[in-house]
Motif scaffolding. Sequence first.
Motif, PDB file in Angstrom:
ATOM      1  N   GLN A 284     -15.404 -16.966  -0.252  1.00 14.22           N
ATOM      2  CA  GLN A 284     -16.491 -16.679   0.677  1.00 14.22           C
ATOM      3  C   GLN A 284     -16.212 -15.470   1.567  1.00 14.22           C
ATOM      4  N   ILE A 285     -14.978 -15.009   1.618  1.00 18.33           N
ATOM      5  CA  ILE A 285     -14.654 -13.882   2.521  1.00 18.33           C
ATOM      6  C   ILE A 285     -14.548 -12.553   1.792  1.00 18.33           C
ATOM      7  N   PHE A 286     -14.304 -12.585   0.469  1.00 20.89           N
ATOM      8  CA  PHE A 286     -14.299 -11.344  -0.310  1.00 20.89           C
ATOM      9  C   PHE A 286     -15.659 -11.228  -0.992  1.00 20.89           C
ATOM     10  N   LYS A 287     -16.594 -10.679  -0.254  1.00 23.18           N
ATOM     11  CA  LYS A 287     -17.949 -10.535  -0.776  1.00 23.18           C
ATOM     12  C   LYS A 287     -18.216  -9.075  -1.123  1.00 23.18           C
ATOM     13  N   THR A 288     -19.404  -8.607  -0.865  1.00 26.72           N
ATOM     14  CA  THR A 288     -19.761  -7.224  -1.191  1.00 26.72           C
ATOM     15  C   THR A 288     -18.968  -6.258  -0.323  1.00 26.72           C
ATOM     16  N   PRO A 289     -18.342  -5.227  -0.924  1.00 30.06           N
ATOM     17  CA  PRO A 289     -17.591  -4.264  -0.106  1.00 30.06           C
ATOM     18  C   PRO A 289     -18.512  -3.456   0.808  1.00 30.06           C
ATOM     19  N   VAL A 290     -18.013  -3.128   1.972  1.00 31.90           N
ATOM     20  CA  VAL A 290     -18.733  -2.307   2.940  1.00 31.90           C
ATOM     21  C   VAL A 290     -17.981  -0.993   3.085  1.00 31.90           C
ATOM     22  N   HIS A 291     -18.668   0.122   2.770  1.00 31.62           N
ATOM     23  CA  HIS A 291     -18.039   1.444   2.793  1.00 31.62           C
ATOM     24  C   HIS A 291     -16.769   1.466   1.926  1.00 31.62           C
ATOM     25  N   GLY A 292     -16.835   0.797   0.780  1.00 25.96           N
ATOM     26  CA  GLY A 292     -15.728   0.835  -0.172  1.00 25.96           C
ATOM     27  C   GLY A 292     -14.601  -0.124   0.109  1.00 25.96           C
ATOM     28  N   LYS A 293     -14.749  -1.017   1.088  1.00 27.68           N
ATOM     29  CA  LYS A 293     -13.671  -1.940   1.430  1.00 27.68           C
ATOM     30  C   LYS A 293     -14.202  -3.356   1.613  1.00 27.68           C
ATOM     31  N   TYR A 294     -13.364  -4.323   1.254  1.00 28.99           N
ATOM     32  CA  TYR A 294     -13.664  -5.722   1.539  1.00 28.99           C
ATOM     33  C   TYR A 294     -13.103  -6.042   2.919  1.00 28.99           C
ATOM     34  N   SER A 295     -13.732  -5.485   3.936  1.00 28.82           N
ATOM     35  CA  SER A 295     -13.171  -5.527   5.290  1.00 28.82           C
ATOM     36  C   SER A 295     -13.046  -6.943   5.829  1.00 28.82           C
ATOM     37  N   LEU A 296     -14.037  -7.804   5.561  1.00 26.84           N
ATOM     38  CA  LEU A 296     -13.979  -9.166   6.065  1.00 26.84           C
ATOM     39  C   LEU A 296     -12.784  -9.912   5.476  1.00 26.84           C
ATOM     40  N   GLY A 297     -12.638  -9.844   4.168  1.00 27.80           N
ATOM     41  CA  GLY A 297     -11.537 -10.538   3.512  1.00 27.80           C
ATOM     42  C   GLY A 297     -10.178 -10.012   3.941  1.00 27.80           C
ATOM     43  N   LEU A 298     -10.068  -8.694   4.070  1.00 25.85           N
ATOM     44  CA  LEU A 298      -8.793  -8.091   4.474  1.00 25.85           C
ATOM     45  C   LEU A 298      -8.454  -8.428   5.921  1.00 25.85           C
ATOM     46  N   SER A 299      -9.451  -8.459   6.788  1.00 25.79           N
ATOM     47  CA  SER A 299      -9.211  -8.791   8.197  1.00 25.79           C
ATOM     48  C   SER A 299      -8.746 -10.232   8.351  1.00 25.79           C
ATOM     49  N   ILE A 300      -9.417 -11.139   7.651  1.00 26.01           N
ATOM     50  CA  ILE A 300      -9.019 -12.546   7.727  1.00 26.01           C
ATOM     51  C   ILE A 300      -7.631 -12.738   7.120  1.00 26.01           C
ATOM     52  N   SER A 301      -7.318 -12.007   6.072  1.00 26.58           N
ATOM     53  CA  SER A 301      -5.990 -12.097   5.464  1.00 26.58           C
ATOM     54  C   SER A 301      -4.914 -11.630   6.436  1.00 26.58           C
ATOM     55  N   LEU A 302      -5.192 -10.560   7.179  1.00 24.92           N
ATOM     56  CA  LEU A 302      -4.240 -10.070   8.178  1.00 24.92           C
ATOM     57  C   LEU A 302      -3.984 -11.144   9.236  1.00 24.92           C
ATOM     58  N   GLY A 303      -5.054 -11.747   9.750  1.00 22.30           N
ATOM     59  CA  GLY A 303      -4.881 -12.810  10.731  1.00 22.30           C
ATOM     60  C   GLY A 303      -4.139 -14.006  10.156  1.00 22.30           C
ATOM     61  N   ALA A 304      -4.414 -14.332   8.895  1.00 21.66           N
ATOM     62  CA  ALA A 304      -3.790 -15.492   8.254  1.00 21.66           C
ATOM     63  C   ALA A 304      -2.285 -15.313   8.113  1.00 21.66           C
ATOM     64  N   VAL A 305      -1.857 -14.130   7.706  1.00 20.39           N
ATOM     65  CA  VAL A 305      -0.421 -13.927   7.511  1.00 20.39           C
ATOM     66  C   VAL A 305       0.327 -14.013   8.837  1.00 20.39           C
ATOM     67  N   LEU A 306      -0.285 -13.550   9.914  1.00 17.35           N
ATOM     68  CA  LEU A 306       0.359 -13.641  11.232  1.00 17.35           C
ATOM     69  C   LEU A 306       0.403 -15.092  11.717  1.00 17.35           C
ATOM     70  N   LEU A 307      -0.665 -15.853  11.484  1.00 19.04           N
ATOM     71  CA  LEU A 307      -0.667 -17.265  11.859  1.00 19.04           C
ATOM     72  C   LEU A 307       0.340 -18.060  11.026  1.00 19.04           C
ATOM     73  N   GLY A 308       0.480 -17.678   9.762  1.00 18.06           N
ATOM     74  CA  GLY A 308       1.496 -18.314   8.931  1.00 18.06           C
ATOM     75  C   GLY A 308       2.893 -18.056   9.474  1.00 18.06           C
ATOM     76  N   GLY A 309       3.128 -16.849   9.954  1.00 19.09           N
ATOM     77  CA  GLY A 309       4.416 -16.528  10.563  1.00 19.09           C
ATOM     78  C   GLY A 309       4.699 -17.381  11.788  1.00 19.09           C
ATOM     79  N   CYS A 310       3.670 -17.686  12.550  1.00 22.56           N
ATOM     80  CA  CYS A 310       3.831 -18.585  13.703  1.00 22.56           C
ATOM     81  C   CYS A 310       4.278 -19.970  13.238  1.00 22.56           C
ATOM     82  N   GLY A 311       3.705 -20.432  12.111  1.00 23.41           N
ATOM     83  CA  GLY A 311       4.110 -21.725  11.563  1.00 23.41           C
ATOM     84  C   GLY A 311       5.565 -21.729  11.115  1.00 23.41           C
ATOM     85  N   HIS A 312       6.006 -20.659  10.449  1.00 22.21           N
ATOM     86  CA  HIS A 312       7.397 -20.562  10.022  1.00 22.21           C
ATOM     87  C   HIS A 312       8.339 -20.629  11.224  1.00 22.21           C
TER      88      HIS A 312
END
Length: 490
Positions: A420-448
């Motif tokens: 649901q987050i990697f949808k139609t690219p905007v200006h050549g980028k999947y900005s929504l999916g990439l932004s959520i992925s960035l937040g997810a990896v940092l939150l995962g680091g908090c869990g570690h």
Amino acid sequence: MKETLDTKAEPDFEAQAAASDEVIQDAALYVDPIAERKLLRKLDTYLAPVMTIIFLTAYLDRSNIGNAASAGMTADLKLKGNQLGNAVTLFYVLYVSFEVPCSILVKRFHPRRMIPALMFFWAIVIIGTGFMKTASQLYASRLLLGLFESGMFPCLALYLSTFYQPKEQALRVSYLFVSAALSGAFGGLFAYAILKMDGVGGLQGWRWLFIIEGCASVVIAAGIYFCLPDNFETARFLNEDDRKLMRIRAEINARYNGHPEFEWKEVRKAVTDLKLWISCWSQFMGDICSFGLSTFLPLILKAFGYGTVTTQLLTIPVYVFAAGSYIFVSWMSDRYKRRVAFMLPGVIVTAIGYALQLGVPVHQKGVLYFSVFLIAPGIYIIVGLNCTWLLNSHAGYYKRATAIGFNQTLGNCAGLVVGQIFKTPVHGKYSLGLSISLGAVLLGGCGHTALFFLLRSQNKKRDAMTVEEKEQAIKDGKIGDFHPDYRYAL
């Protein structure tokens, strides 16, 4: 069995005394280190290729939807809006529902039978996918594929834990994640070759991609049935001396194994254990990144302006580099008996890669392509070592089976998000999916980080226990990873 101290034995982070590394010296349990190294080489020589082939097949058949979509499947099936993303999401609906049951039942139904059977059924589904005509048929195929693939990772990870000691598991679990990385490389290579069959037999190239990969999976499933032993006692590649050594290794850890038969209290121990839920949190966050990469990398690269063939070829070096990096880090993790010290740098490097993806203009293709080489290795390090860490942190077979099942169930719920987050690219980028992925990896680091401090505090409490307190804890029934001599990997 009487226990004493052996100063020559190799230290083990799972069972060490407060002042020195605790091992079992009884003559009947002595392990010759040279013989053990030979045994490990024999296990690796046989099991590594088998495990790699099984999981490589699973990930190829799961992730080829991205290759097919970039090669014309979306247009041929007249998919509209986010129907492709919905198809990706539906895979995980049954996938996450059956992981815990599969991990608990694999011992009863025997790995040699259950694993090839699951492979055969999902292969039939993949072949059928090559003949579908509508979005509804695509949805049905993804649901069935998720059902039959659901038990693969927890079953294989649990299976490996019955052959290897905790201090040996990071490298061996890496076989599975390396297979996932290599599936991306081989997937791109296969797609490049098979898509050239476009029009053969009146079928589009993407249809041949499903049909050929499905037929190959049928053949592999038959081979696995004859190659995969249920346990070390039935492994034909081990001789009697090897089996004796395996029995000694099993006996050394026997006090942590709990009851050999299934008991519901082992399930309750797992689901009421805080460290399981912290691990699940981190796995969920890591899998958002992992599934986004494995499923949508061809589309992400194509959005930069590359053609279909170039896109397939560009995925190959990314996954090869990720696989090599992950093997090296896993080996280092086992060598130094540390987990979080390698996971947190992986978090940082991956976050930098996502930041570059979001901040660099789409016309700077070289920089954007380089950023993928930062993202891919870090993802495999994060999710792979997290699974190994979980296996090291739960003892008693069925407690561990429940833990890895829940870890994968909740972690794989990320698949419901990714579609649901990697949808139609905007200006050549999947900005929504990439932004959520960035937040997810940092939150995962908090869990570690949180899990590290929790386990370290538990180790310190056990180090401070007196002999009388340890004896009382054992009398009170503290077994498995709650045994006073058990030490958690950090």
